[in-house]
Design an enzyme around this catalytic site. Structure first.
Site, short mmCIF file in Angstrom:
data_model
loop_
_atom_site.label_atom_id
_atom_site.label_comp_id
_atom_site.label_asym_id
_atom_site.label_seq_id
_atom_site.Cartn_x
_atom_site.Cartn_y
_atom_site.Cartn_z
N GLU A 95 44.61 38.65 32.88
CA GLU A 95 44.11 39.43 31.75
C GLU A 95 44.68 40.84 31.77
O GLU A 95 44.31 41.69 30.96
CB GLU A 95 42.58 39.49 31.76
CG GLU A 95 41.97 40.19 32.95
CD GLU A 95 40.48 40.42 32.81
OE1 GLU A 95 40.10 41.47 32.27
OE2 GLU A 95 39.71 39.53 33.23
N CYS A 129 38.54 36.56 33.33
CA CYS A 129 38.76 36.07 34.69
C CYS A 129 38.96 34.56 34.77
O CYS A 129 39.16 34.03 35.87
CB CYS A 129 37.59 36.48 35.57
SG CYS A 129 37.32 38.26 35.62
N HIS A 264 33.34 32.81 41.37
CA HIS A 264 33.96 34.03 40.88
C HIS A 264 33.09 35.19 41.32
O HIS A 264 31.87 35.17 41.14
CB HIS A 264 34.08 34.01 39.35
CG HIS A 264 34.44 35.34 38.77
ND1 HIS A 264 35.62 35.97 39.09
CD2 HIS A 264 33.77 36.18 37.93
CE1 HIS A 264 35.66 37.13 38.47
NE2 HIS A 264 34.55 37.28 37.77
N LYS A 273 23.19 35.85 44.68
CA LYS A 273 22.19 35.52 43.67
C LYS A 273 22.53 34.20 42.96
O LYS A 273 21.63 33.46 42.56
CB LYS A 273 22.09 36.65 42.65
CG LYS A 273 21.51 37.94 43.21
CD LYS A 273 21.48 39.04 42.15
CE LYS A 273 20.91 40.33 42.71
NZ LYS A 273 20.88 41.41 41.69
N ASN A 343 37.02 42.92 43.37
CA ASN A 343 37.21 41.90 42.33
C ASN A 343 38.67 41.85 41.90
O ASN A 343 39.23 42.85 41.47
CB ASN A 343 36.31 42.23 41.13
CG ASN A 343 36.34 41.16 40.06
OD1 ASN A 343 36.93 40.10 40.23
ND2 ASN A 343 35.68 41.43 38.96
N SER A 377 34.57 36.36 31.10
CA SER A 377 33.75 36.93 30.03
C SER A 377 34.30 36.55 28.66
O SER A 377 35.47 36.27 28.49
CB SER A 377 33.71 38.45 30.16
OG SER A 377 33.01 38.83 31.32
#
Length: 481
Positions: A95, A129, A264, A273, A343, A377
């Site tokens: 991206e 991503c 990811h 989480k 990231n 996203s």
């Protein structure tokens, strides 16, 4: 070897198509997140505990998306002793766009010139991503299709993740991953087991073509990520149930059926989480339990609805506690690169896969099922699985794959730490010179890892020229044509 078999003699359906070799590249410098907390004037632990990040790699103006991908492809080919004529498909997921028309893949084709191989399919694939995963699926599908000519496919995922000064900046990073795809792979993608969810959202996007910085709705992005995970897991679970039923296996699929899981990773705490989120999914479809087992003491949450729990702290706390042992066993080892480098966007989940491989022996990996969740996203997401070959004998493809990544931690530790002030100055320089022409980069070449491709200049027509740091050799010039 793929590439040596005439297409007329190829089998109808190649076996065990997947990842044969994997290489990772990350920048040679990093900023310490503890020091960045102090520099930014935030509370101690905000980045290190709250986000779960220790270090963040970043690029000077000497590196761009083309140089990252040139470096990781060159390294994969050299490490595995491969000729560029053995590649029949090359696809890039990114991206990080520096040209609205010319693909990164076409820049990489310069590496193929000496071999004379221009018969290489594939171009760039873009959706935040998720592009690396789409590229991987395209490569696997090519090998399994009537278009396959017997050669390998090569998948490259690379990005430079940078944010404007503020709360999102510590979730940046940079890097690239290259994957060699073909049949009889030590990491075979499980056929028919992809749970995908795609819908429209403005959680993270890059509408300003003259800036590297995205527009981010942080809260919505978390909700999109977790809701996509819920949907993908539900679809995956239905598909594997159907496969098992056709095979005469009567059992329910749960988190326990994955030996390892990689996600990811925008930041490590979200991954922790996410594993808790999968346990919540399992809990809600399970029968009411007794006071023993993984769901002991969770019955108070029996009647909740998934859509109401994205920001429910009580649910989050209870299921993170309940899944803590599973996290240590199945996922924590996959976060080595994410914790130490940040990231990487499209390579993120594959950096997690590389970390998982690098921290286990062939014997520990053999015969295991690895679940992977990829999120981009906007949004696009897939949960799929990889089956690791049973063959872990010395010299086997799995043994070679593990050996090729055994130095991963040492490579991370060999990077140079710079001060937050130097990091901030680099971010300002990138901001001021992004898409500038004509331009000659200022960053030091001597501080790059040996063998790294780097940007030498951008001319007044925005054409980019590159060279390679070669140990004990002259720099080799390359021009973006």
């Amino acid at each position: 070897m793929p590439g040596s078999t005439p297409s007329s003699c190829l089998p109808q359906w190649p076996n065990d198509v997947g990842i044969i070799a994997l290489e990772v590249y990350f920048p040679s410098q990093f900023v310490d997140q503890t020091e960045l907390e102090e520099f930014d004037g935030v509370s101690a632990g905000k980045y290190t505990i709250g986000l779960g990040q220790a270090r963040m790699g970043f690029c000077s103006d000497r590196e761009d998306i083309n140089s990252l991908c040139l470096t990781v492809v060159q390294r994969l080919m050299e490490k595995n002793g491969l000729g560029f004529d053995s590649i029949g498909r090359l696809e890039v997921g990114t991206e990080t766009i520096i040209d609205k028309s010319k693909s990164v893949k076409t820049v990489l084709m310069q590496l193929f010139e000496a071999s004379g191989n221009t018969d290489v399919e594939g171009i760039d694939t873009t959706n935040a991503c998720y592009g690396g995963t789409a590229a991987l699926f395209n490569a696997v599908n090519w090998v399994e299709s009537s278009s396959w000519d017997g050669r390998y496919a090569l998948v490259v995922a690379g990005d430079i993740a940078v944010y404007a000064s503020g709360s999102a900046r510590p979730t940046g990073g940079a890097g690239a991953v290259a994957m060699l795809v073909g049949p009889d792979a030590p990491l075979a993608l499980d056929r028919g087991l992809r749970g995908t969810h795609m819908t429209h959202a403005y959680d993270f996007y890059k509408p300003d073509m003259v800036s590297e910085y995205p527009v981010v709705d942080g809260k919505q992005s978390i909700e999109c990520y977790l809701s996509a995970l819920d949907r993908c897991y539900s679809v995956y679970r239905s598909k594997i149930h159907a496969q098992w039923q056709r095979a005469g296996v009567e059992k329910s699929f749960s988190l326990e059926d994955f030996s390892f899981l990689a996600f990811h990773s925008p930041y490590c705490k979200l991954v922790q989480k996410s594993l808790a989120r999968l346990m919540l999914n399992d809990f809600l479809v399970s029968s009411p339990s007794s006071q023993t087992g993984p769901f002991a003491d969770l019955e108070a949450f029996r009647d909740i609805k998934l859509a109401d729990t994205y920001f429910d702290r009580d649910v989050e706390k209870a299921f993170m506690k309940a899944s803590a042992e599973l996290f240590e066993k199945k996922t924590k080892s996959s976060l080595l690169i994410s914790n130490q480098n940040g990231n990487m966007y499209t390579p993120s989940v594959y950096g997690c896969l590389a970390s998982l491989i690098a921290t286990h022996s062939p014997q520990q990996l053999a015969g295991q099922r690895v679940g992977l969740f990829s999120y981009g996203s906007g949004l696009a997401a897939t949960l799929y699985s990889i089956s690791v070959t049973q063959d872990h004998t010395p010299g086997s493809p799995l043994d070679k794959l593990v050996s090729s990544l055994c130095d991963l931690k040492a490579r991370l530790d060999s990077r140079r730490k710079v001060s937050p002030n130097v990091f901030s100055e680099n971010m300002k320089l990138r901001e001021e010179t992004h898409h500038l022409a004509s331009y000659t980069p200022h960053g030091s070449v001597e501080e790059l890892f040996p063998g790294t491709w780097y940007l030498t200049r951008v001319d007044d027509k925005h054409r980019r020229e590159y060279a390679r740091c070669c140990p004990n050799a002259l720099y080799v010039p390359v021009t973006q044509s």
